[in-house]
Design a protein around this motif. Structure first.
Motif, PDB file in Angstrom:
ATOM      1  N   GLN A 323      22.209  44.818  67.485  1.00 53.49           N
ATOM      2  CA  GLN A 323      22.915  44.110  67.818  1.00 53.49           C
ATOM      3  C   GLN A 323      22.281  42.358  66.882  1.00 53.49           C
ATOM      4  O   GLN A 323      22.638  42.149  66.448  1.00 53.49           O
ATOM      5  CB  GLN A 323      23.449  44.319  68.722  1.00 53.49           C
ATOM      6  N   GLY A 326      20.894  41.367  64.311  1.00 56.02           N
ATOM      7  CA  GLY A 326      22.867  42.238  63.185  1.00 56.02           C
ATOM      8  C   GLY A 326      23.212  43.471  62.634  1.00 56.02           C
ATOM      9  O   GLY A 326      23.542  43.157  62.130  1.00 56.02           O
ATOM     10  N   ALA A 327      22.919  44.309  63.867  1.00 56.83           N
ATOM     11  CA  ALA A 327      23.859  45.313  63.320  1.00 56.83           C
ATOM     12  C   ALA A 327      25.108  45.275  63.674  1.00 56.83           C
ATOM     13  O   ALA A 327      25.637  44.961  64.770  1.00 56.83           O
ATOM     14  CB  ALA A 327      22.689  46.686  64.454  1.00 56.83           C
ATOM     15  N   LYS A 328      26.142  46.001  62.230  1.00 57.58           N
ATOM     16  CA  LYS A 328      27.535  46.103  62.996  1.00 57.58           C
ATOM     17  C   LYS A 328      27.652  47.356  64.382  1.00 57.58           C
ATOM     18  O   LYS A 328      26.919  48.062  64.828  1.00 57.58           O
ATOM     19  CB  LYS A 328      28.244  45.875  62.502  1.00 57.58           C
TER      20      LYS A 328
ATOM     21  N   ARG B  80      33.074  40.326  66.257  1.00 56.10           N
ATOM     22  CA  ARG B  80      32.361  40.679  66.930  1.00 56.10           C
ATOM     23  C   ARG B  80      30.945  41.418  65.787  1.00 56.10           C
ATOM     24  O   ARG B  80      30.232  40.958  65.584  1.00 56.10           O
ATOM     25  CB  ARG B  80      31.735  41.830  67.261  1.00 56.10           C
ATOM     26  N   ASP B  81      32.104  42.394  64.982  1.00 57.21           N
ATOM     27  CA  ASP B  81      31.226  42.071  63.720  1.00 57.21           C
ATOM     28  C   ASP B  81      31.402  41.484  62.769  1.00 57.21           C
ATOM     29  O   ASP B  81      30.053  41.272  62.539  1.00 57.21           O
ATOM     30  CB  ASP B  81      32.377  43.484  63.348  1.00 57.21           C
ATOM     31  N   ALA B  84      27.821  39.222  64.526  1.00 60.92           N
ATOM     32  CA  ALA B  84      26.878  39.925  63.665  1.00 60.92           C
ATOM     33  C   ALA B  84      26.352  39.669  62.538  1.00 60.92           C
ATOM     34  O   ALA B  84      24.960  39.640  62.623  1.00 60.92           O
ATOM     35  CB  ALA B  84      26.821  41.418  64.237  1.00 60.92           C
ATOM     36  N   GLU B  85      27.431  39.643  61.656  1.00 58.48           N
ATOM     37  CA  GLU B  85      26.907  39.750  60.394  1.00 58.48           C
ATOM     38  C   GLU B  85      26.350  37.818  59.953  1.00 58.48           C
ATOM     39  O   GLU B  85      25.059  37.492  59.507  1.00 58.48           O
ATOM     40  CB  GLU B  85      28.047  38.841  59.465  1.00 58.48           C
TER      41      GLU B  85
END
Lengths: 411, 255
Positions: A323, A326-328, B80-81, B84-85
């Motif tokens: 995570q 960068g793991a979504k 959240r995502d 992450a990016e």
């Protein structure tokens, strides 16, 4: 595609780390799938055997028997009168579009003699159509022809049982047998059919031309020289059975001048109906066996869920790291889902192999016919994949929604 | 953007936790900027809130209030995502415990951040090799963590943090599990990345020696900034290494 392959490779590596654990987890699925395949195979084998028996009587067969008539309130049984004739047979063949062939038959008990041997059997007077309708084939020699019937030739076709009892192992074709002091030349021997579903020996029979049988052997009806005992009717196909039955009933009622409201003076029997019931019970059994086997597949799925939950907990730090870099959510979700599905599919494939082996062994040692269809193999494959998705989803979701901070700090 | 632009802008940053019913104020309104190319060390006793700050700076956590802009992007509004990016594209992490994947080669460990991008496999490999070369681990690409010393493992971790060409590298106690000589080696790598590649370095540490290699020290106490000072002449780790008594370099021993 490459991405999927890569995740499968990662999953395989993760599973390899705990070989024993992965193997034990798979065992649940392996046993489940193998049980489903073997059990469904046994059930399908039973169904197929019943279908074979129906086929051995003759495909799409309808029997027309002389019916009962009541005279002064006394009802005679089926076949009590000779209401059917050769002309009925011809008319049905000509006028019913759903009928493929019709064979009028007469039958009687005879003593067949060859030299010192003799044998009591059932003689049937038939036409060459009978051979196609009953789906007979010749083991040796030939069936008699329409010319033989027209000429009342003294020829006979023997069933295997009769041939065996009169001639032993030698080929009777061309030999002479004597029935009621009349010599008949044996023109051929039928290929054995074995027992009928009701246990009768279908090979204990001697077939004669209809005309010869009536004149020389069984004795015709004095009042009506053309009367016969039964008509064997073959419908054009399995779908047209009911239609053929309807057509010939209407035709026969018309020919026999039966008023509306009066009973038929003949009865129609469709043998397929009798065996359809047997087939249904065999199918019910195979569904039951399959259902029991599916339970073990579900138990196997629970095992997968259990082990995936352990695995997610053990790899909390790894999840946190992934995570962090960068793991979504869906990356982690798919990683663990792929792992669960790989586990269950691998188990499924091994289970399929094991199930096939088992069903071969069952049919070999227990002498049960089993039949594993491609559909059941594919179903087992798809089902084990679904088990992986279903039982892998919860652990994968748990992994995907971890708090990265806590996951990284996890000891 | 010029070299003096702020890569990190923190304003009135507040972070509260609920410990049962009692709210705990971990960060009590912090404001500072970190310029592009800075080498910042963050120090402070346990419980001072520096880990929480690190988590927020690393986009692993969101502030309760206040704003945090990383490279011009306001992080507070991201989900959240999206976070992450951001982590994937702009931040490299180095941890005290290295956090490498076991039974996985150095190259594959370094490739990990690229797995979550669209980078094709051949380019991933190439960039991972380059990053390993940059931290002096050429020739150890296929080694697994268990075959590497602590210092080498941390260098693999640094290579992993580099591979995405991040704007900043966040190192949380990067020398905490290493001996002093290896610590200086790691700091030498950080200094080189900072000077030659212009990567902004932020190092959280307990060790005052480690802090002397940075050009800016931030001290925390009780959730507040206590001290923020520039160091005019930071120590040079490479020169320190050369002056250490002759000891065989670590990788020779490990090889």
């Amino acid at each position: 595609m490459n991405k999927i392959l890569a995740s499968v490779r990662i999953a395989l590596r993760a599973l390899k780390v705990n070989r024993t654990r992965s193997a034990l987890t798979m065992l649940g699925i392996i046993i489940g799938v193998a049980a489903v395949i073997a059990m469904v195979g046994v059930g399908a084998g039973a169904t197929a055997r019943i279908q074979d028996q129906i086929q051995s009587i003759g495909a799409n067969l309808i029997m027309v028997l002389p019916g009962s008539i009541s005279s002064n309130g006394v009802r005679l049984g089926s076949g009590g009168v000779s209401s059917l004739t050769e002309d009925d047979a011809k008319a049905i063949a000509k006028e019913c579009p759903s009928v493929a062939a019709v064979a009028p038959t007469v039958r009687g008990s005879v003593q067949v003699v060859n030299g010192n041997s003799n044998w009591a059997t059932s003689a049937q007077g038939v036409t060459p159509d009978y051979m196609t309708i009953r789906d007979y084939s010749m083991m040796s020699g030939e069936f008699f022809t329409t010319q033989d019937v027209d000429a009342a030739a003294k020829v006979a076709v023997l069933g295997q049982t009769v041939a065996q009892n009169l001639f032993g192992d030698s080929d009777p074709t061309g030999q002479v047998v004597i029935i009621k002091n009349v010599p008949f030349t044996v023109s051929g021997v039928l290929t054995p059919k074995g027992q009928s579903p009701s246990g009768q020996d279908q090979d204990d029979v001697i077939l004669l031309p209809l005309s010869t049988a009536k004149r020389k052997v069984i004795g015709g009806n004095k009042a009506n020289a053309k009367s016969v005992n039964a008509l064997m009717v073959q419908s054009a196909g399995p779908q047209t059975m009911d239609q053929a039955q309807q057509e010939l009933t209407t035709l026969l009622r018309e020919r026999h001048r039966i008023q509306p409201g009066e009973d038929d003076d003949f009865s129609v029997r469709n043998l397929a109906e009798v065996f359809a019931a047997q087939e249904t019970s065999a199918q019910v059994m195979s569904i039951l066996l399959g259902a029991i086997a599916s339970v073990s597949l579900i138990v196997g799925g629970i095992g997968i869920m259990n082990i995936m939950l352990v695995s997610v907990t053990e790899r909390t730090r790894e999840i946190g790291l992934r995570q962090a870099v960068g793991a979504k959510t869906r990356d982690i979700l798919s990683q663990f889902l792929v792992e669960a599905v790989t586990l269950s599919l691998l188990g499924g494939i091994i289970g399929i192999v094991l199930g096939l082996t088992t069903s071969v062994l069952i049919s070999h040692f227990a002498n049960w016919s089993t039949q594993v269809s491609l559909t059941s193999v594919l179903m087992a494959f798809v089902f084990s994949a679904l088990v992986g998705v279903f039982f892998g989803y919860y652990p994968a979701r748990k992994a995907a929604y971890m708090d990265p901070i806590e996951a990284l700090r996890y000891e | 953007m010029s070299d003096t632009t702020a890569v990190i802008e923190v304003k009135d940053l507040v972070k509260d936790y609920k410990l049962g019913q009692v709210p705990v104020h971990v960060l009590k309104g912090i404001s500072f900027e970190i310029q592009r190319g800075d080498f910042v060390s963050i120090m402070g006793p346990s419980g001072s809130g520096k880990s929480t700050l690190m988590n927020i700076l690393g986009c692993l956590d969101k502030p309760t209030s206040g704003s945090y802009r990383l490279d011009g992007i306001s992080v507070g509004e991201l989900n959240r995502d999206q976070l992450a990016e951001i982590r994937n594209k702009k931040i490299g992490f180095v941890f005290q415990q290295f956090n490498l994947l076991a039974r996985t080669s150095a190259t594959e460990n370094v490739e990990l951040p690229l797995m979550y991008t669209d980078t094709p496999a051949s380019e991933r490999r190439e960039r991972a090799m380059k990053a390993l070369f940059a931290v002096g681990l050429a020739g150890r690409e296929d080694h697994q963590p268990s075959q590497l010393s602590g210092g080498q493992q941390q260098r693999v971790a640094i290579a992993r943090s580099l591979v995405n060409n991040p704007k900043i590298i966040l190192a949380d106690e990067p020398t905490g599990a290493l001996d002093s000589r290896t610590s200086i080696e790691i700091m030498a790598i950080f200094q080189r990345l900072n000077r030659e590649d212009g990567i902004t370095m932020i190092v959280v540490t307990h060790d005052p020696d480690v802090a002397t290699y940075s050009n800016r020290n931030i001290h925390f106490k009780d959730g507040k900034l206590q001290l923020d000072e520039r160091v005019a002449q930071p120590r040079d780790a490479k020169r320190d290494l050369e002056q250490l008594p002759a000891e065989k370099p670590e990788e020779v021993i490990a090889a």
